[in-house]
Enzyme design. Structure first.
Site, PDB file in Angstrom:
ATOM      1  N   GLY A 517       0.830  -1.200   0.000  1.00 51.32           N
ATOM      2  CA  GLY A 517       0.000   0.000   0.000  1.00 51.32           C
ATOM      3  C   GLY A 517       0.858   1.241   0.000  1.00 51.32           C
ATOM      4  O   GLY A 517       1.989   1.230   0.489  1.00 51.32           O
ATOM      5  N   GLY A 519       0.545   5.753   0.248  1.00 50.94           N
ATOM      6  CA  GLY A 519      -0.314   6.894   0.510  1.00 50.94           C
ATOM      7  C   GLY A 519       0.444   8.198   0.480  1.00 50.94           C
ATOM      8  O   GLY A 519       1.566   8.297  -0.041  1.00 50.94           O
ATOM      9  N   ALA A 520      -0.171   9.217   1.099  1.00 51.58           N
ATOM     10  CA  ALA A 520       0.398  10.557   1.055  1.00 51.58           C
ATOM     11  C   ALA A 520       1.711  10.647   1.821  1.00 51.58           C
ATOM     12  O   ALA A 520       2.574  11.453   1.500  1.00 51.58           O
ATOM     13  CB  ALA A 520      -0.617  11.559   1.616  1.00 51.58           C
ATOM     14  N   PHE A 521       1.876   9.789   2.848  1.00 52.43           N
ATOM     15  CA  PHE A 521       3.036   9.946   3.722  1.00 52.43           C
ATOM     16  C   PHE A 521       4.049   8.811   3.604  1.00 52.43           C
ATOM     17  O   PHE A 521       5.215   9.003   3.901  1.00 52.43           O
ATOM     18  CB  PHE A 521       2.575  10.042   5.183  1.00 52.43           C
ATOM     19  CG  PHE A 521       1.611  11.158   5.434  1.00 52.43           C
ATOM     20  CD1 PHE A 521       2.042  12.470   5.486  1.00 52.43           C
ATOM     21  CD2 PHE A 521       0.261  10.888   5.595  1.00 52.43           C
ATOM     22  CE1 PHE A 521       1.148  13.494   5.699  1.00 52.43           C
ATOM     23  CE2 PHE A 521      -0.634  11.914   5.816  1.00 52.43           C
ATOM     24  CZ  PHE A 521      -0.200  13.227   5.864  1.00 52.43           C
ATOM     25  N   GLY A 522       3.607   7.627   3.214  1.00 53.26           N
ATOM     26  CA  GLY A 522       4.543   6.525   3.223  1.00 53.26           C
ATOM     27  C   GLY A 522       3.998   5.315   2.523  1.00 53.26           C
ATOM     28  O   GLY A 522       2.980   5.365   1.821  1.00 53.26           O
ATOM     29  N   VAL A 524       3.713   0.713   2.770  1.00 55.10           N
ATOM     30  CA  VAL A 524       3.839  -0.540   3.497  1.00 55.10           C
ATOM     31  C   VAL A 524       4.222  -1.601   2.486  1.00 55.10           C
ATOM     32  O   VAL A 524       3.583  -1.734   1.440  1.00 55.10           O
ATOM     33  CB  VAL A 524       2.529  -0.928   4.209  1.00 55.10           C
ATOM     34  CG1 VAL A 524       2.659  -2.289   4.870  1.00 55.10           C
ATOM     35  CG2 VAL A 524       2.165   0.109   5.262  1.00 55.10           C
ATOM     36  N   LYS A 544       6.547  -0.876   7.533  1.00 56.32           N
ATOM     37  CA  LYS A 544       5.938   0.441   7.396  1.00 56.32           C
ATOM     38  C   LYS A 544       7.045   1.485   7.387  1.00 56.32           C
ATOM     39  O   LYS A 544       7.923   1.471   8.255  1.00 56.32           O
ATOM     40  CB  LYS A 544       4.989   0.653   8.587  1.00 56.32           C
ATOM     41  CG  LYS A 544       4.048   1.817   8.506  1.00 56.32           C
ATOM     42  CD  LYS A 544       3.110   1.732   9.716  1.00 56.32           C
ATOM     43  CE  LYS A 544       2.072   2.836   9.717  1.00 56.32           C
ATOM     44  NZ  LYS A 544       1.169   2.713  10.864  1.00 56.32           N
ATOM     45  N   ASP A 717     -10.084   5.813  13.449  1.00 59.08           N
ATOM     46  CA  ASP A 717     -10.455   5.460  12.076  1.00 59.08           C
ATOM     47  C   ASP A 717     -10.786   3.976  12.006  1.00 59.08           C
ATOM     48  O   ASP A 717     -10.277   3.244  11.155  1.00 59.08           O
ATOM     49  CB  ASP A 717      -9.311   5.813  11.115  1.00 59.08           C
ATOM     50  CG  ASP A 717      -9.761   5.780   9.648  1.00 59.08           C
ATOM     51  OD1 ASP A 717     -10.977   5.637   9.407  1.00 59.08           O
ATOM     52  OD2 ASP A 717      -8.900   5.887   8.752  1.00 59.08           O
TER      53      ASP A 717
END
Length: 899
Positions: A517, A519-522, A524, A544, A717
């Site tokens: 996966g 995303g905006a920050f990092g 996995v 991660k 979340d």
């Protein structure tokens, strides 16, 4: 072993350092290398490389050599023969092999080695017959251990050197020495049980007479009080206690400390242990060893004096166990209080440690304010607290509105902390507050109106022409820990917590694989970790990490998440931390790998395979024989009434499924993939999804959230997309905010300047920005709706706009999902109570889900055995089984039990 076509031409071993030649053997395709008496130089990488024509292949192994602290030296007696003096033998093992020294040092010492890692030293007793204090010490790179020759001199008064209680463990040696003048004939050791001791030796040096009590290997029967007595009635005693094993405990440690800055302070630890303990202090500036202690009996006291404020740890260990305890030190002083007069209020501020109390004092102009009795305390005011860079220091402030004060009044504020109190200088209000404030209010109102107009113009212009790019948010973990301060929840900042280095994993033992996966920050990624569970075994893990171009504060946030996960601990229903690589960039956080992916996609991909129960499958003709299997396995079951055991997730159901599927080979049809031999559970092998699977998912998520809430941890979340599925349908709660593409995920809606999962958020989170355990309970109810709709997006057909927010604010609740029973739907509705305090705690949700699972099992028994019992009742719906404790306070509505 190695094999190849065509045949191998050559195979050879090599060592990464090349420091030693390897003795290798070849036998029938097996290539062996042996290491005897391993030492530090043998650590490193070993490779076996084989060639076949132009092809060459290698396999590598890593060998770690573990260092061992020297064991407590063992003192033994070697009797002399034919007038020769006896000898003392001292032995200790460790790695590297320890060096042995005697204190005081004798002129001649014989040192030998009995086996790898064990050192033995022998010295004549003649060198020590006049010495009261004789020590034997063993030392290597890991540390030093000493033992004392226990001596009791009948010619001197009792001495602190003469140990009154001797502690030994089973199998150790015991050596006691008793001395007197040559005139004191008849010297002997006696026990309270009576009689002379079997292991005793005498020496007459001319200056003194010596009698030894020596037991080479003590047993439980040797626990006793032993007395050395001479014929002139001089005597001294010691008590020997033989323990099955050693022990270690911290009897006293001042953990939480707030002291005055003017006082001197020492961390003090009192330790009771056998064998001799070793310890060190872990400070914000590194590790500090404890001062060496030569205490051979009783409790040991260690101190670390004049430490700086901060977080500390005390670590103590011996050969039996090790203990680490946390400590903290806050320095506080008399608070310096500032009183600031603003246009419409007074503000009182100070920098201090918590706890503190702030009070406001007023004195009317008609009174003599020099007298303390003229001042009166006003009502309490809200205290605002914020962090400062200094450890434990907080900036506290409180305000008093001028409109609440009278004309011509004096005012001051006072603050008291744990050390003392301080007050601000007096301030005077000489005019009516309303007249005093009015012109300023007009001016402020005008300026505020102009600012609002300009701001709205800029916002509209920027939206129209897209000239203002939103500031990129910074990464923070969705999981956060709360603490209560002044009746309010605040997040615990793990930035200043000490990282536990025992979680560090060698980066070179991690082999990164495919991306799971981004995303905006990092991201996995899937990885293989060598030796993370046990030496020599590889494991599939998830790693991660931040993206390559990240901000320093984001790395700090990732390190804070690491420390928080260590602090939280592990649970079967959360994605557990396994280790970390922090010594260099990039920082890796290593978590469990869940092969089945996230729960949302798992539900959606298995919709076509859903059955209300396994019996729905078994009613087909070709599975009819399974009924007989079940009946044969439960010949004495009387139906649901005989069911006694509480539900254990997945275990009992899988056992019964095995009984249904595994007893009659004729029932296995491998042609269409329903059953094949694997490590999965039979239900997984059938590739079906049943209603009790949905209950199991619900129960496991509730268990995981119960664990997190017990740690004062909130998720913020919780949704099916953030729950992972692994083998045997175990589900684990995770935090994937770092690697989630929220820009392109329709579940995350722009609200203000951030993207939020609004359809899973409780009203207090949506409208007030408040996140607590109760808001996670609301999200759990939404997750239940996802599970029992098999992955449908919540609030189907409703667009997230102003009307959606009005619906939530007015208490709108979704209809029952298609696959949910009425009792499960009632649990969802309880989770969606508008008032947070009306929602059930996760412990109650666990109890109710467990009850639902028990009911399904009872119904399974009833259906399989043909019983007509009406025992299938939801315990959470039955008043006699659910007492007024409200643990399962769910009302019935007359709806059918199953959809």
């Amino acid at each position: 072993t190695a094999e190849s076509l065509p045949a191998l031409t050559a195979c050879s071993w090599s060592h990464s350092t090349g420091a030693r030649g390897l003795t290798q053997q070849e036998r029938e395709g097996s290539y062996n290398v042996s290491i005897t008496e391993a030492s530090e130089k043998d650590a490193g990488d070993y490779s076996l490389c084989c060639g076949s024509n132009s092809t060459r292949s290698c396999v590598a192994f890593t060998v770690h050599v573990k260092l061992r602290h020297p064991s407590t030296p063992q003192l033994k007696m070697l009797p002399g023969g034919d007038g020769a003096s006896s000898k003392y033998q001292c032995s200790s093992d460790g790695f590297p092999e320890p060096e042995i020294r005697w204190i005081p040092s004798p002129p001649r010492v014989k040192t030998s080695r009995t086996q790898a890692g064990t050192a033995v030293s022998v010295v004549s007793s003649y060198h020590f017959y006049k010495t009261r204090q004789v020590l034997c010490c063993a030392k290597n790179a890991e540390g030093e251990e000493c033992s004392k020759l226990l001596t009791y001199d009948l010619q001197t008064p009792p001495s602190p050197d003469e140990i009154p209680v001797v502690t030994v463990t089973l199998g150790q040696s015991l050596l006691l020495r008793c001395t007197t003048s040559p005139a004191g004939k008849g010297l002997q050791w006696l026990s309270d049980r009576g009689g002379l001791q079997r292991s005793k030796f005498f020496e007459d040096t001319g200056d003194s007479l010596i009698c030894y009590l020596f037991i080479e290997s003590v047993g439980e029967e040797d626990s006793d009080t032993y007395t050395c007595r001479s014929d002139d009635n001089r005597n001294k005693s010691t008590r020997v206690q033989v323990l099955e094993r050693g022990f270690l405990s911290i009897l006293q440690l001042n953990e939480l400390n707030t002291v005055s800055a003017r006082e001197s302070f020492c961390f003090t630890a009192v330790v009771s242990a056998h064998p001799e303990p070793r310890c060190h202090w872990i400070t914000p500036n590194g590790t500090v060893p404890c001062r060496e202690s030569r205490t051979f009996w009783g409790n040991r006291t260690y101190q670390l004096c004049d430490p700086a404020p901060g977080l500390y740890q005390f670590h103590v260990e011996n050969s039996e166990q090790h203990v680490t305890r946390n400590m903290s030190l806050c320095l506080t002083d008399t608070p310096i209080v500032h009183l600031i007069q603003e246009t419409h209020r007074f503000t009182c501020t100070t920098n201090s440690t918590l706890p503190l109390v702030i009070t406001w004092h007023t004195c009317p102009s008609s009174a003599n304010c020099l007298e303390a009795s003229s001042w009166r305390i006003t009502q309490e005011r809200h205290l605002q607290v914020s962090d400062l860079d200094a450890f434990c220091q907080k900036r506290a402030s409180s305000s008093m509105v001028l409109a609440d004060l009278q004309d011509s009044i004096s005012i001051k504020c006072c603050i008291q902390n744990s050390v003392s109190s301080g007050c601000s200088p007096e301030a005077h209000l000489l005019t009516s507050p309303s007249l005093f404030v009015q012109p300023w209010i007009i001016t402020l109102f005008t300026l505020l109106l102009v600012c609002i107009t300009l701001l709205l113009t800029v916002i509209l212009y920027s939206r129209k022409y897209d000239v203002m790019s939103p500031q990129k948010p910074q990464y923070e973990s969705q999981l956060r820990m709360l603490q209560m301060v002044d009746n309010d929840y605040i997040y615990i900042d793990f930035k200043d917590f000490q990282y536990d280095r025992s979680w560090e994993f060698p980066r070179e033992n991690l082999e990164l694989g495919n991306e799971l996966g981004s995303g905006a920050f990092g991201t996995v990624v899937e990885a293989t970790a060598y030796g993370i569970s046990k030496p020599g075994v590889s494991a599939q893990v998830a790693v991660k990490m931040l993206k390559e171009k990240h901000q320093a504060v984001e790395k700090e946030a990732l390190m804070s998440e690491l420390k928080m996960m260590i602090h939280i601990g592990s649970h079967v229903n959360i994605v557990n931390l396994l280790g970390a690589c922090t010594d260099s960039d990039p920082v890796y956080l290593i978590f469990q790998y869940c092969a089945k992916g996230d729960l949302l996609n798992y539900l959606r991909s298995n919709r076509e395979r859903f059955h209300q129960s396994l019996t729905d499958i078994f009613t087909k003709n070709r599975f009819s024989c399974l009924y007989h299997n079940f009946q044969s396995q439960h010949p004495h079951r009387d139906g649901p009434a005989s069911f006694q055991s509480p539900y254990v997730p997945m275990a009992s159901r899988e056992t019964e499924t095995e009984q249904l599927l595994g007893q009659n080979p004729s029932c296995m049809d491998t042609t269409d993939g329903f059953y094949e031999k694997s490590d999965s559970s039979p239900a997984e092998e059938l590739q079906v999804l049943t209603y009790d699977d949905l209950l199991s998912f619900s129960y496991q998520v509730a268990k995981g959230m119960e664990f997190l809430s017990s740690k004062n941890c909130i998720h913020r979340d919780l949704a099916a997309r953030n729950v992972l599925v692994t083998h045997n349908r175990t589900v684990k709660i995770g935090d994937f905010g770092l690697a989630r593409d929220i820009e392109n995920d329709s579940n995350y809606v722009v609200r203000g300047n951030v993207r939020l999962p609004v359809k899973w958020m409780a009203p207090e989170s949506l409208f007030q920005g408040v996140y607590t355990m109760q808001s996670d309970i609301w999200a759990y109810g939404i997750l239940l709706w996802e599970i029992y709709s098999l992955g449908v997006t919540p609030y189907p057909g409703i667009k997230v706009d102003q009307n959606f927010y009005l619906l939530i604010e007015n208490g709108y609740q979704m209809d029952r999902p298609y696959y949910a029973s009425s009792s499960v739907y009632q649990i969802m509705r309880l989770c969606w109570a508008l008032e947070p305090q009306d929602r059930p705690a996760f412990s109650k949700l666990v109890a109710c889900m467990e009850t639902e699972l028990e009911d399904v099992e009872e119904k399974l028994y009833s259906n399989i055995t043909g019983s007509k019992s009406n025992a299938y009742h939801n315990i959470c719906l039955t008043s006699d089984l659910c007492p007024p404790s409200d643990d399962c306070n769910i009302s019935t509505s007359g709806e059918p039990e199953t959809p």
